[in-house]
Design an enzyme around this catalytic site. Structure first.
Site, PDB file in Angstrom:
ATOM      1  N   SER A  72       0.856  -1.189   0.000  1.00  0.00           N
ATOM      2  CA  SER A  72       0.000   0.000   0.000  1.00  0.00           C
ATOM      3  C   SER A  72       0.889   1.234   0.000  1.00  0.00           C
ATOM      4  O   SER A  72       2.026   1.204   0.505  1.00  0.00           O
ATOM      5  CB  SER A  72      -0.898   0.018   1.242  1.00  0.00           C
ATOM      6  N   TYR A 124      -2.236  -1.236  10.155  1.00  0.00           N
ATOM      7  CA  TYR A 124      -2.319  -1.445   8.712  1.00  0.00           C
ATOM      8  C   TYR A 124      -1.020  -1.011   8.041  1.00  0.00           C
ATOM      9  O   TYR A 124      -0.458  -1.734   7.210  1.00  0.00           O
ATOM     10  CB  TYR A 124      -3.505  -0.662   8.146  1.00  0.00           C
TER      11      TYR A 124
END
Length: 257
Positions: free
Chosen positions: A141, A154
């Site tokens: 990401s 995350y």
């Protein structure tokens, strides 16, 4: 038909980016192994692929459980004889600063986002080594490169996936296995739509807030990531090894004046 005669295993392919990528790969000639924890979602992806004339099989498995993943890989090889492309797409988010996170949430996000990459690789890579070729795409990401409020766990897992990708490439380059990572920015998926409804009193205002992170002034779409995944899966990217590919609308390296 850039993936003709190739077999691709895509984890978390029952919805969002995974589903759109499965459809994209199939449209380019790949035989797609659709993995998801939810049978109804995975089977729907297979139905959509077959509806457009593609070839696909659904294999239900929890990517955090070794026995599930081992059986999935064995069944995939029995069905198609090879796994040319592994796209480790399955993942979940976790919202909160470190002091706000429960141990249970931390463990769950780490388990899915990190172990869920480790286990498919563990069982697919020996087959790729034996064949002398393979292509692995790991879903990282853009958050691996930037700080973002209340995304501690995350971000930690996606940073780990990016580093793992680079280390894997060093280990497996001599076996003609390529390993690269996708780094999307915020993509408008069902998960993000759910997050907006649950986290903002006004979902539209929340969407506008997120839009301002991107230089494009808008969120990406699953198709944007699917096209990037197709590029990495094809021979067009044959000189890319251990590389991060950003699909983020400019949020990583840009800043609005």
């Amino acid at each position: 038909m850039r993936l003709l005669h190739k077999t691709a295993l895509i984890t978390g392919a029952g919805s969002g980016i995974g589903r759109v990528t499965a459809l994209r790969f199939a449209s380019e000639g790949a035989q797609v192994i659709v993995n998801d924890l939810k049978a109804a979602d995975g089977e729907e992806t297979v139905r959509l692929i077959r509806e457009q004339g593609g070839e696909a099989t659904f294999l239900q498995a929890d990517v955090t459980k070794a026995s599930d993943v081992e059986q999935m890989v064995e069944r995939a090889l029995q069905t198609y004889g090879a796994i040319d492309i592994l796209f480790n797409n399955a993942g979940i988010s976790g919202i909160g600063a470190i002091h706000e996170l429960s141990e249970e949430l931390w463990d769950r996000v780490v388990n899915v986002n990190m172990k869920g990459v480790f286990l498919p690789c563990k069982y697919v890579v020996p087959h790729m080594i034996e064949r002398g070729s393979g292509n692995i795409i790991n879903m990282s990401s853009a958050i691996a490169e930037i700080g973002l409020m209340k995304r501690a766990v995350y971000a930690a897992t996606k940073g780990a996936v990016l580093t793992l990708t680079k280390c894997m490439q060093v280990d497996y380059a001599s076996h003609n296995i390529r390993v690269n990572a996708l780094l999307p920015g915020t993509i408008l998926t069902p998960f993000v739509e759910k997050y907006l409804k649950e986290s903002y009193a006004d979902a539209e205002e929340g969407l506008n807030t997120i839009r301002r992170r991107q230089l494009t002034g808008d969120l990406g779409r699953p198709e944007d990531v699917a096209n990037a995944a197709l590029f990495l899966a094809s021979d067009e990217s044959k000189f890319m090894m251990g590389s991060p590919l950003y699909i983020d609308g400019g949020c990583t390296f840009g800043k609005m004046a």
